[in-house]
Scaffold this motif. Structure first.
Motif, PDB file in Angstrom:
ATOM      1  N   SER A 198     -15.480  -9.562  48.246  1.00  0.00           N
ATOM      2  CA  SER A 198     -14.339 -10.466  48.458  1.00  0.00           C
ATOM      3  C   SER A 198     -13.989 -10.572  49.936  1.00  0.00           C
ATOM      4  O   SER A 198     -13.655 -11.660  50.422  1.00  0.00           O
ATOM      5  CB  SER A 198     -13.124  -9.975  47.669  1.00  0.00           C
TER       6      SER A 198
ATOM      7  N   ARG B   9     -12.620 -18.561  40.420  1.00  0.00           N
ATOM      8  CA  ARG B   9     -12.907 -19.330  41.630  1.00  0.00           C
ATOM      9  C   ARG B   9     -14.414 -19.473  41.711  1.00  0.00           C
ATOM     10  O   ARG B   9     -15.143 -18.475  41.647  1.00  0.00           O
ATOM     11  CB  ARG B   9     -12.417 -18.608  42.881  1.00  0.00           C
TER      12      ARG B   9
ATOM     13  N   TYR C 198     -17.407 -20.493  44.094  1.00  0.00           N
ATOM     14  CA  TYR C 198     -17.714 -20.643  45.518  1.00  0.00           C
ATOM     15  C   TYR C 198     -18.960 -21.487  45.695  1.00  0.00           C
ATOM     16  O   TYR C 198     -19.907 -21.386  44.924  1.00  0.00           O
ATOM     17  CB  TYR C 198     -17.918 -19.267  46.157  1.00  0.00           C
ATOM     18  N   ARG C 199     -18.933 -22.313  46.738  1.00  0.00           N
ATOM     19  CA  ARG C 199     -20.077 -23.156  47.052  1.00  0.00           C
ATOM     20  C   ARG C 199     -20.265 -23.190  48.566  1.00  0.00           C
ATOM     21  O   ARG C 199     -19.329 -22.939  49.327  1.00  0.00           O
ATOM     22  CB  ARG C 199     -19.884 -24.563  46.513  1.00  0.00           C
TER      23      ARG C 199
ATOM     24  N   TRP D 225     -14.173 -23.138  47.808  1.00  0.00           N
ATOM     25  CA  TRP D 225     -14.058 -22.761  46.405  1.00  0.00           C
ATOM     26  C   TRP D 225     -13.208 -23.781  45.668  1.00  0.00           C
ATOM     27  O   TRP D 225     -12.449 -24.533  46.258  1.00  0.00           O
ATOM     28  CB  TRP D 225     -13.478 -21.361  46.259  1.00  0.00           C
TER      29      TRP D 225
ATOM     30  N   LEU E 215     -16.488 -12.851  51.461  1.00  0.00           N
ATOM     31  CA  LEU E 215     -16.176 -14.229  51.099  1.00  0.00           C
ATOM     32  C   LEU E 215     -15.017 -14.768  51.935  1.00  0.00           C
ATOM     33  O   LEU E 215     -15.032 -15.934  52.341  1.00  0.00           O
ATOM     34  CB  LEU E 215     -15.847 -14.332  49.608  1.00  0.00           C
TER      35      LEU E 215
ATOM     36  N   THR F  38     -19.305 -17.461  40.894  1.00  0.00           N
ATOM     37  CA  THR F  38     -18.019 -16.764  40.932  1.00  0.00           C
ATOM     38  C   THR F  38     -18.164 -15.535  41.819  1.00  0.00           C
ATOM     39  O   THR F  38     -19.283 -15.077  42.105  1.00  0.00           O
ATOM     40  CB  THR F  38     -17.585 -16.303  39.529  1.00  0.00           C
ATOM     41  N   ALA F  39     -17.018 -14.977  42.219  1.00  0.00           N
ATOM     42  CA  ALA F  39     -17.045 -13.756  43.025  1.00  0.00           C
ATOM     43  C   ALA F  39     -17.726 -12.633  42.246  1.00  0.00           C
ATOM     44  O   ALA F  39     -18.478 -11.842  42.813  1.00  0.00           O
ATOM     45  CB  ALA F  39     -15.631 -13.357  43.432  1.00  0.00           C
TER      46      ALA F  39
ATOM     47  N   VAL G 136     -25.026 -18.994  47.227  1.00  0.00           N
ATOM     48  CA  VAL G 136     -24.192 -20.161  46.918  1.00  0.00           C
ATOM     49  C   VAL G 136     -24.885 -21.461  47.299  1.00  0.00           C
ATOM     50  O   VAL G 136     -24.495 -22.522  46.804  1.00  0.00           O
ATOM     51  CB  VAL G 136     -22.777 -20.057  47.549  1.00  0.00           C
TER      52      VAL G 136
ATOM     53  N   VAL H   3     -18.049 -21.427  53.320  1.00  0.00           N
ATOM     54  CA  VAL H   3     -17.960 -21.579  51.868  1.00  0.00           C
ATOM     55  C   VAL H   3     -16.609 -22.197  51.525  1.00  0.00           C
ATOM     56  O   VAL H   3     -15.634 -22.044  52.256  1.00  0.00           O
ATOM     57  CB  VAL H   3     -18.144 -20.251  51.082  1.00  0.00           C
TER      58      VAL H   3
ATOM     59  N   GLU I 127     -22.989 -23.151  42.616  1.00  0.00           N
ATOM     60  CA  GLU I 127     -21.707 -22.461  42.601  1.00  0.00           C
ATOM     61  C   GLU I 127     -21.819 -21.119  41.891  1.00  0.00           C
ATOM     62  O   GLU I 127     -22.550 -20.984  40.907  1.00  0.00           O
ATOM     63  CB  GLU I 127     -20.644 -23.316  41.906  1.00  0.00           C
TER      64      GLU I 127
ATOM     65  N   ARG J 241     -15.150 -18.012  54.193  1.00  0.00           N
ATOM     66  CA  ARG J 241     -14.165 -19.102  54.016  1.00  0.00           C
ATOM     67  C   ARG J 241     -13.479 -19.417  55.335  1.00  0.00           C
ATOM     68  O   ARG J 241     -13.328 -20.584  55.707  1.00  0.00           O
ATOM     69  CB  ARG J 241     -13.107 -18.713  52.976  1.00  0.00           C
TER      70      ARG J 241
END
Length: 106
Positions: free
Chosen positions: A44, A65, A67-68, A58, A47, A28-29, A22, A56, A26, A51
């Motif tokens: 997930s 979603r 993610y960055r 999103w 992630l 995605t999952a 990431v 990260v 960006e 988070r």
């Protein structure tokens, strides 16, 4: 978010790899999950840990979603490491000297 949460998140190699991915942009999952041999639910969960640690973020785009990386907690962890590095260097140097002395006395 605590320093402990950041270091716990960074302790796992899969989560470190997700951060590398990431960091380049960006994702995605699903895109992230495609990079690993583990299941999508496992990615997930990784992630979610990232988070919760603030590493990260999103944003929603349609039904996806994206993610960055949020580098602020990494900077805080890096600053802590720098503050403690000299203390550890002194201790490790003393330990090395102790081992050298014991080895040479044997």
């Amino acid at each position: 978010m605590s320093d402990d949460a950041v270091f716990e998140a960074l302790a796992d190699p899969t989560r470190r790899r997700i951060l590398e991915l990431v960091a380049s942009g960006e994702r995605t999952a699903g895109e992230l999950a495609a990079e690993f041999a583990t299941s999508r639910p496992a990615v997930s969960r990784h992630l979610r840990v990232l988070r919760d640690a603030g590493l990260v973020a999103w944003r929603g785009e349609a039904q996806r979603r994206l993610y960055r990386l949020d580098a602020a907690p990494l900077a805080e962890a890096g600053a802590w490491i720098e503050r403690t590095r000299s203390n550890w260097a002194v201790r490790l140097d003393a330990f090395e000297k102790h081992l050298d002395e014991r080895w040479n006395d044997a």
